[in-house]
Design a protein around this motif. Structure first.
Motif, PDB file in Angstrom:
ATOM      1  N   TRP A  76      21.933  -6.577   0.798  1.00  0.00           N
ATOM      2  CA  TRP A  76      22.863  -6.408  -0.305  1.00  0.00           C
ATOM      3  C   TRP A  76      22.131  -6.415  -1.651  1.00  0.00           C
ATOM      4  N   VAL A  85      30.104 -11.743  -5.584  1.00  0.00           N
ATOM      5  CA  VAL A  85      29.574 -10.403  -5.851  1.00  0.00           C
ATOM      6  C   VAL A  85      29.832 -10.011  -7.302  1.00  0.00           C
ATOM      7  N   GLN A 103      20.407  -3.320  -3.695  1.00  0.00           N
ATOM      8  CA  GLN A 103      21.141  -2.421  -4.582  1.00  0.00           C
ATOM      9  C   GLN A 103      20.685  -2.513  -6.035  1.00  0.00           C
ATOM     10  N   GLU A 108      26.737 -14.358   1.836  1.00  0.00           N
ATOM     11  CA  GLU A 108      26.203 -13.028   2.122  1.00  0.00           C
ATOM     12  C   GLU A 108      25.654 -12.369   0.860  1.00  0.00           C
ATOM     13  N   ILE A 150      31.459  -7.274  -0.856  1.00  0.00           N
ATOM     14  CA  ILE A 150      31.263  -7.938   0.428  1.00  0.00           C
ATOM     15  C   ILE A 150      32.563  -8.663   0.749  1.00  0.00           C
TER      16      ILE A 150
END
Length: 174
Positions: free
Chosen positions: A122, A151, A125, A116, A144
């Motif tokens: 995402w 991440v 950002q 993801e 996430i």
């Protein structure tokens, strides 16, 4: 047997720092989209070893490039690696000529979980981030569920890149 294993490791490492035709095509597509141009050239960024030793991310002829359109530098891009739970993943960061992040894209994700981190939603950002900013987890970059390691790794690599670009700019290398 040890020599054969060492050879495979060396070959694997050297191949991991080159891009495939598929990855090159994807990078070209992203740059064309960001700058709304069809043709451009890329030029490897060359800096002295003295300056490179000061950088959080070492710059070489395979990871940091000038984007040139009609004989003018319109931006830069970085091809990097971040670490997920068990393997590296490849990503690019595209900067405009004012060193603002224009695009971040995960190019190759090699794990079953945490993918993801490559979602457009995402990754948005990062867009608009100045090279002088330090991104903070859960403030600037949301987590996430199930992809925490990826991440944080991505955010840390982008932060190191932002520091690198700031140093290069302050040393008038860009």
């Amino acid at each position: 047997m040890k020599k054969i294993i060492a050879i495979f490791i060396i070959v694997g490492i050297s191949l991991s720092f080159t891009t495939s035709k598929r990855v090159d095509a994807l990078i070209k597509k992203e740059i064309s989209s960001v700058f709304n141009i069809e043709t451009f050239t890329k030029e490897a960024f060359v800096i002295s070893s003295e300056v490179n030793n000061e950088l959080p991310i070492k710059i070489n002829d395979t990871n940091f490039f000038k984007i040139i359109h009609e004989n003018a530098v319109i931006g830069y891009y970085y091809f990097g690696k971040a670490y997920g739970k068990a393997d590296f993943f490849d990503f690019i960061v595209i900067f405009d000529n004012e060193l603002i992040v224009s695009k971040v894209k995960v190019v190759t994700y090699r794990e079953d979980h945490g993918g993801e981190v490559g979602s457009k939603r995402w990754l948005k950002q990062f867009i608009g981030t100045s090279s002088e900013k330090k991104l903070e987890y859960q403030e600037d970059i949301v987590g996430i569920s199930g992809a925490t390691i990826s991440v944080k790794s991505m955010m840390n690599e982008v932060n190191k890149l932002l520091q690198t670009v700031t140093i290069l700019n302050n040393k008038q290398q860009l």
